[in-house]
Design a protein around this motif. Structure first.
Motif, PDB file in Angstrom:
ATOM      1  N   LEU A   1      -3.404  -6.296  -1.235  1.00 44.88           N
ATOM      2  CA  LEU A   1      -3.323  -5.575  -0.860  1.00 44.88           C
ATOM      3  C   LEU A   1      -4.375  -4.652   0.471  1.00 44.88           C
ATOM      4  N   TYR A   2      -5.395  -6.072   0.538  1.00 43.60           N
ATOM      5  CA  TYR A   2      -6.446  -6.154   1.506  1.00 43.60           C
ATOM      6  C   TYR A   2      -6.418  -7.579   2.689  1.00 43.60           C
TER       7      TYR A   2
ATOM      8  N   MET B   1      -0.799   4.885  -1.288  1.00 43.97           N
ATOM      9  CA  MET B   1      -3.018   4.262  -1.061  1.00 43.97           C
ATOM     10  C   MET B   1      -2.659   4.605   0.792  1.00 43.97           C
TER      11      MET B   1
ATOM     12  N   ARG C   1       0.271  -1.472  -0.078  1.00 36.49           N
ATOM     13  CA  ARG C   1       0.214  -0.076   0.073  1.00 36.49           C
ATOM     14  C   ARG C   1       1.129   1.354   0.136  1.00 36.49           C
TER      15      ARG C   1
END
Length: 396
Positions: free
Chosen positions: A361-362, A297, A292
């Protein structure tokens, strides 16, 4: 052919012939000396090899003696220790004991050290009896540090039961991985009897003389998890310096880079501690953080937002999540938080230094009871995981 060569040739071809005409020499007659330079050289080499062989044999013999001696000594020593413990079976009080006495077990002490101190204090009759009781119970690695309420003239078995139960330990501050600074200092003040304001004054003073420069004046993340005998500490500064010094020593031993990199690693490690409750996931969480950051992000970590609001993640409100003025609101603020958010342990720190490979990413912890966490690089799958967690929360 040269004269020397001729002489060597005939010397090599010549045979020893006795007076009786036999070619075998008489054993009672010493061998004749070498007649040529070549024979002399061969003779000397033979003698030299013989001496070398004798030296090697002597060295091997000495080594064998040393090894055998060590083995015999070890067996005798083990037998002596076993005999000492066996003989001590009768050297024990019948119990239950009388009077009251406080007894302290320091961090890292073994059964021998503890037994010796118990005997000196008059709590057990002999150190060996206590050691035997620990061995019989199979609890050598379960002796707890702390201050314990015991009695004089106790039976060793009863002492072992008390010293291996952490619920009986008082006066020792236990810093667990993932604990926040405020929690640690509350416990330190309560156990030491030192006023909480003294700890707070040190925090507000940016830890001058205690914290390293890379900490930026914040103690968060810089207290080493472990057990501390704060009851015998004289000041808040002594307690906090001990925890910071142990943290620095641990970071050095783990090979954590110094300077700004050290603070960065502590921040990422603390997020891993705050986000998941299973060390198996630390490497993936730290990879998500790095991925990230690389994509510019927001981290979107609820543990960070909760820290900024001094609440637990499950207590977050919509107002807290939308508060853009909070520097710890990782849903809107990009980059790492201003400070670590807890005291990360060794596994989280190692994961921060060496994240697992992946494009995640999650991630969502879909079951807070089991700690099951799912990772993905796809936003739609992330939404499915979020729905799975919501269903779990509704049912629990």
């Amino acid at each position: 052919m040269a004269d020397d060569d001729m002489q060597d040739f005939f010397a090599e071809q010549a045979e020893w012939v006795g007076e009786d005409g036999k070619s075998e020499p008489d054993a009672s007659v010493p061998p004749r000396p070498p007649r040529s330079r070549k024979e002399m050289q061969q003779y000397r080499r033979k003698q030299q090899r013989a001496r070398q062989v004798k030296v090697i044999i002597a060295v091997v013999f000495v080594l064998l003696l040393l090894v055998c001696g060590w083995l015999v000594f070890s067996k005798i020593g083990g037998a002596r220790d076993a005999l000492q413990i066996t003989r001590s079976e009768a050297a024990d009080y019948p119990g239950p004991g009388s009077g009251d006495v406080e007894f302290t077990v320091e961090t890292g002490q073994n059964s021998v050290q503890i037994g010796d101190n118990l005997e000196k204090a008059g709590i057990v009759k002999s150190s060996a009896a206590f050691q035997q009781a620990v061995k019989n119970a199979g609890l050598e690695n379960h002796l707890q540090p702390g201050v314990f309420q015991l009695q004089y003239r106790m039976k060793s078995d009863a002492v072992v039961k008390i010293l291996t139960d952490s619920n009986n330990a008082k006066g020792f501050l236990v810093v667990n991985p993932g604990e926040r600074l405020s929690t640690v200092l509350d416990q330190a003040a309560d156990l030491s009897g030192i006023d909480r304001s003294e700890f707070q004054a040190i925090v507000e003073g940016k830890g001058e003389g205690i914290l390293p420069a890379e900490a930026g004046g914040s103690f968060e993340g810089w207290l080493e998890p472990g057990n501390y005998n704060v009851k015998e500490s004289k000041s808040a500064a002594d307690i906090m310096k001990t925890m910071v010094d142990k943290r620095i020593a641990k970071l050095d031993s783990l090979g954590v880079p110094t300077g700004d990199d050290r603070e960065r690693i502590l921040k990422i490690a603390s997020i891993a501690e705050g986000e998941v409750n299973k060390s198996d996931y630390y490497g993936k969480v730290t990879r998500v953080v790095e991925n990230r950051l690389a994509k510019d992000m927001p981290l979107g970590m609820d543990s960070v937002i909760a820290y900024g609001n001094n609440v637990e993640p499950r207590a977050l409100t919509k107002t807290m999540l939308s508060d853009t003025s909070n520097p710890y609101n990782s849903r809107v603020q990009k980059g790492l938080p201003p400070t670590p958010i807890n005291q990360p342990g060794d596994n989280a720190i190692k994961a921060a230094m060496h994240p697992e490979d992946g494009d995640w990413l999650y991630f969502v912890t879909v079951n807070l009871d089991t700690g099951e966490t799912k990772f993905t690089a796809d936003e739609n799958e992330f939404q499915q995981f979020s729905k799975e967690y919501e269903d779990w929360e509704a049912n629990n």
